[in-house]
Design a protein around this motif. Structure first.
Motif, PDB file in Angstrom:
ATOM      1  N   ALA A   1      62.122 -27.170  58.597  1.00 29.50           N
ATOM      2  CA  ALA A   1      62.239 -27.315  60.048  1.00 29.50           C
ATOM      3  C   ALA A   1      63.585 -26.721  60.425  1.00 29.50           C
ATOM      4  O   ALA A   1      64.527 -26.765  59.635  1.00 29.50           O
ATOM      5  CB  ALA A   1      62.163 -28.783  60.474  1.00 29.50           C
TER       6      ALA A   1
ATOM      7  N   TYR B   1      63.450 -19.876  55.763  1.00 33.82           N
ATOM      8  CA  TYR B   1      62.212 -20.206  56.472  1.00 33.82           C
ATOM      9  C   TYR B   1      61.039 -19.795  55.592  1.00 33.82           C
ATOM     10  O   TYR B   1      61.086 -18.785  54.884  1.00 33.82           O
ATOM     11  CB  TYR B   1      62.140 -19.449  57.801  1.00 33.82           C
TER      12      TYR B   1
ATOM     13  N   LEU C   1      56.623 -21.002  54.397  1.00 36.29           N
ATOM     14  CA  LEU C   1      55.413 -21.804  54.563  1.00 36.29           C
ATOM     15  C   LEU C   1      54.785 -21.980  53.187  1.00 36.29           C
ATOM     16  O   LEU C   1      55.119 -21.266  52.236  1.00 36.29           O
ATOM     17  CB  LEU C   1      54.400 -21.104  55.476  1.00 36.29           C
TER      18      LEU C   1
ATOM     19  N   GLN D   1      66.399 -18.116  61.404  1.00 39.23           N
ATOM     20  CA  GLN D   1      65.593 -18.000  60.196  1.00 39.23           C
ATOM     21  C   GLN D   1      65.853 -16.707  59.432  1.00 39.23           C
ATOM     22  O   GLN D   1      65.473 -16.584  58.269  1.00 39.23           O
ATOM     23  CB  GLN D   1      64.102 -18.119  60.536  1.00 39.23           C
TER      24      GLN D   1
ATOM     25  N   GLU E   1      54.528 -14.027  67.587  1.00 40.54           N
ATOM     26  CA  GLU E   1      54.173 -14.816  66.405  1.00 40.54           C
ATOM     27  C   GLU E   1      54.800 -14.202  65.158  1.00 40.54           C
ATOM     28  O   GLU E   1      54.773 -12.990  64.960  1.00 40.54           O
ATOM     29  CB  GLU E   1      52.658 -14.882  66.241  1.00 40.54           C
TER      30      GLU E   1
ATOM     31  N   SER F   1      51.471 -16.673  60.839  1.00 44.07           N
ATOM     32  CA  SER F   1      52.113 -17.950  60.515  1.00 44.07           C
ATOM     33  C   SER F   1      51.792 -19.048  61.516  1.00 44.07           C
ATOM     34  O   SER F   1      51.828 -20.228  61.176  1.00 44.07           O
ATOM     35  CB  SER F   1      53.633 -17.764  60.458  1.00 44.07           C
TER      36      SER F   1
ATOM     37  N   ASP G   1      53.772 -19.630  63.916  1.00 46.35           N
ATOM     38  CA  ASP G   1      55.075 -19.990  64.460  1.00 46.35           C
ATOM     39  C   ASP G   1      55.523 -18.938  65.471  1.00 46.35           C
ATOM     40  O   ASP G   1      55.363 -17.730  65.253  1.00 46.35           O
ATOM     41  CB  ASP G   1      56.113 -20.097  63.345  1.00 46.35           C
TER      42      ASP G   1
ATOM     43  N   ALA H   1      58.471 -17.040  67.640  1.00 48.11           N
ATOM     44  CA  ALA H   1      59.883 -16.732  67.429  1.00 48.11           C
ATOM     45  C   ALA H   1      60.321 -15.569  68.313  1.00 48.11           C
ATOM     46  O   ALA H   1      59.505 -14.899  68.944  1.00 48.11           O
ATOM     47  CB  ALA H   1      60.120 -16.394  65.957  1.00 48.11           C
TER      48      ALA H   1
ATOM     49  N   ILE I   1      62.971 -19.085  65.115  1.00 44.50           N
ATOM     50  CA  ILE I   1      61.805 -19.844  65.562  1.00 44.50           C
ATOM     51  C   ILE I   1      62.143 -20.571  66.860  1.00 44.50           C
ATOM     52  O   ILE I   1      63.176 -21.239  66.960  1.00 44.50           O
ATOM     53  CB  ILE I   1      61.360 -20.868  64.496  1.00 44.50           C
TER      54      ILE I   1
ATOM     55  N   ASP J   1      59.283 -22.118  68.830  1.00 45.01           N
ATOM     56  CA  ASP J   1      58.263 -23.128  69.064  1.00 45.01           C
ATOM     57  C   ASP J   1      57.236 -23.015  67.950  1.00 45.01           C
ATOM     58  O   ASP J   1      57.244 -22.059  67.166  1.00 45.01           O
ATOM     59  CB  ASP J   1      57.593 -22.926  70.416  1.00 45.01           C
ATOM     60  N   ARG J   2      56.339 -23.996  67.855  1.00 50.66           N
ATOM     61  CA  ARG J   2      55.302 -23.966  66.843  1.00 50.66           C
ATOM     62  C   ARG J   2      53.940 -23.953  67.507  1.00 50.66           C
ATOM     63  O   ARG J   2      53.653 -24.782  68.361  1.00 50.66           O
ATOM     64  CB  ARG J   2      55.401 -25.183  65.916  1.00 50.66           C
TER      65      ARG J   2
ATOM     66  N   ASN K   1      54.493 -31.592  57.169  1.00 50.40           N
ATOM     67  CA  ASN K   1      53.683 -31.130  58.300  1.00 50.40           C
ATOM     68  C   ASN K   1      52.693 -32.210  58.724  1.00 50.40           C
ATOM     69  O   ASN K   1      51.959 -32.742  57.886  1.00 50.40           O
ATOM     70  CB  ASN K   1      52.907 -29.869  57.913  1.00 50.40           C
TER      71      ASN K   1
END
Length: 477
Positions: free
Chosen positions: A233, A254, A256, A287, A317, A347, A349, A351, A361, A363-364, A375
């Motif tokens: 995060a 950063y 995943l 990131q 994204e 992803s 995410d 950015a 980043i 927002d998600r 998560n």
């Protein structure tokens, strides 16, 4: 667990490290989905596994054999507590063949590990790692963290998270020492750093919060440079500032599950050293850029697939591609195709990209809540709350938290005549049906504003949750 990261692949099998925070219901779903044949169980989690196997038995699923890792004082307890074949781990090791010939992969794209992205019981996504991807990402983690030979690594990153962000194999490549903690607490972190002269560690921002907010009596002067890599995060700039103030050299990355852990890192530029501390911390919260194991990272408009301008304002994204991206999702071709649409891994995410190419980043997508590095699917939490007999409507968003990063916040509309239901009732209802970390810590009763298509206007709810501030108060920040 560390031993199994080598033993399982060397036996020609696939390793699936399961999150120790899962409850029995979730664990049974993942065991069935993975079709696991053997499960290694630490004695602390025997009851959880027993409950999972009972659930599987009721549905007629085939059960995996059990290998128990027992404390010396418990060696005489629990061996016969499970109906299927059970073996003691140390006995299994002793019975091994020293002349066993390693079963190397026939193809470098053969699977080495299976990792689940979250505990979503409705549609778990099992991410398949290849030997090639794990190899490349392991070496990339060594380079990113400037690990010389014989590093001493403190395990505050769980090995069930992306195989410990591939540090499991990377540390071995450098002939390093592994320092393991049964429980991650600040006092033991400082004690371990001093006793074993730790050089590297890693963890979610939650771990950094724990360190900087620990009692003065638990803190100890660091014996040397300790590189701490954080991810999971976006860390708050003030957390990074406080960590460096007490002597840690923080690297922010950063990634995943689908990218074997770390994919990008905020590579530090010498000219930034002259900036004021707060400015340095803000930059370090970005990131960054791709590591050497990845082919490309970009921020794109998902509709046009064009790169967004590098103006630090236009959002798009985050998309990745290269050998350190998963083979795909186990038994889910549709989700795999969607994830790799147009030849890039999407992803989810959102950015922005700076003029120097560094990403940040903002927002998600899909309303994922990241709490303590875990998560949490807001949809899954909403489904549980919706099943409460007194609930008419619900929407779950993230509430910022100084310790956990984020915690689930539920906005609930009750049915007429059910006004005696309290927030404590809703939280307990969720905790009885979900792992505790997934249950909301805040419940707000109000009518939900909806769009013309009937969806809750979550952006409004997010603003309300942000306005509440942190549930956990950390006065030292």
């Amino acid at each position: 667990m560390y031993e199994l990261h080598f033993a399982v692949p060397m036996a020609g099998a696939v390793l699936c490290s399961l999150n120790i925070r899962h409850d029995s219901a979730m664990l049974s779903v993942l065991l069935k989905h993975s079709k696991a044949k053997l499960i290694f169980v630490d004695y602390q989690f025997l009851d959880t596994v027993r409950g999972a196997l009972e659930n599987m038995s009721k549905s007629g699923s085939s059960l995996p054999d059990i290998v128990l890792v027992l404390d010396e004082q418990l060696m005489s307890v629990g061996i016969d507590m499970l109906q299927n074949t059970t073996i003691d781990y140390e006995n299994l090791v002793q019975a091994g063949d020293p002349e066993f010939e390693i079963r190397k992969p026939k193809d470098e794209w053969d699977p080495i590990a299976l990792n689940y992205t979250s505990g979503t019981t409705s549609s778990p996504k099992g991410v398949v790692y290849s030997h090639r991807g794990a190899y490349l990402n392991s070496l990339a983690t060594v380079l990113v963290n400037e690990m010389l030979t014989r590093p001493v690594f403190l395990w505050t990153v769980p090995m069930f998270h992306c195989n410990g962000w591939c540090f499991t194999w990377g540390i071995a490549a450098q002939g390093g020492v592994n320092v393991c903690l049964r429980n991650v607490v600040a006092k033991d972190i400082f004690s371990s750093i001093v006793e074993f002269k730790v050089t590297h560690m890693g963890g979610a921002p939650t771990v950094l919060n724990m360190i900087i907010n620990s009692p003065d009596g638990d803190k100890k002067p660091l014996p040397g440079k300790v590189v701490a890599i954080t991810g999971g995060a976006p860390p708050a700039p003030q957390v990074l500032f406080k960590m460096e103030e007490i002597g840690f050299a923080v690297t922010h990355g950063y990634g995943l599950t689908e990218a074997y852990g770390l994919a990008t890192v905020c590579v530090w530029k010498p000219e930034w050293d002259a900036l004021p501390p707060n400015e340095r911390a803000k930059i370090k919260a970005r990131q960054g850029v791709l590591h050497l194991g990845l082919e490309e990272v970009d921020v794109k408009d998902p509709m046009t697939m064009k790169s967004v301008p590098a103006d630090a304002k236009t959002m798009g994204e985050v998309m990745l591609r290269g050998n350190t991206i998963m083979n795909g999702y186990l038994s889910d071709e549709k989700a795999t195709q969607e994830a790799f649409e147009n030849g890039w891994y999407h992803s989810g995410d959102l950015a922005v990209k700076y003029p120097d190419g560094y990403i940040q980043i903002k927002d998600r997508a899909k309303d994922i809540i990241i709490s303590g590095g875990e998560n949490i699917s807001s949809i899954e939490v909403e489904d549980v709350i919706s099943s409460h007999p007194a609930v008419l409507e619900v929407a779950v968003v993230a509430r910022p938290d100084d310790h956990w990063g984020e915690t689930p916040c539920a906005f609930v509309k009750l049915k007429d005549g059910c006004n005696d239901v309290t927030s404590a009732d809703i939280i307990k209802f969720c905790r009885d049906r979900l792992p505790h970390y997934m249950a909301p810590r805040t419940v707000v009763f109000e009518d939900l504003q909806r769009t013309i298509t009937g969806k809750a206007q979550k952006y409004i709810l997010r603003e309300k949750a942000r306005a509440m501030g942190s549930l956990t108060k950390t006065s030292k920040l």
